[in-house]
Design a protein around this motif. Sequence first.
Motif: not given
Length: 66
Positions: A1-3, A8-14, A25-40
């Motif tokens: 993630m650090e790389v 990509l310096p203009g992006i905020t990463w959480l 939490l995974a069930r609440e957000y319907k995450i079926s695999q880990v790691p899982y990535l969402q981009i907003y």
Amino acid sequence: MEVLMRRLPGITWLKVDIGDATSALAREYKISQVPYLQIYGPEGQLLAEGDEALRWIDDRLVGKPP
């Protein structure tokens, strides 16, 4: 993630540790695999998630516009 943060310096990463794909939490957000990535976007709209989010990052790394 650090790389990615440096490339990509203009992006905020959480990074959120949800445990595993069976956690509440995974069930609440319907995450079926880990790691899982969402981009907003800057207005909070979901731009991509899962495999599509990985492609989104790959495209930014090679200079394609969002």
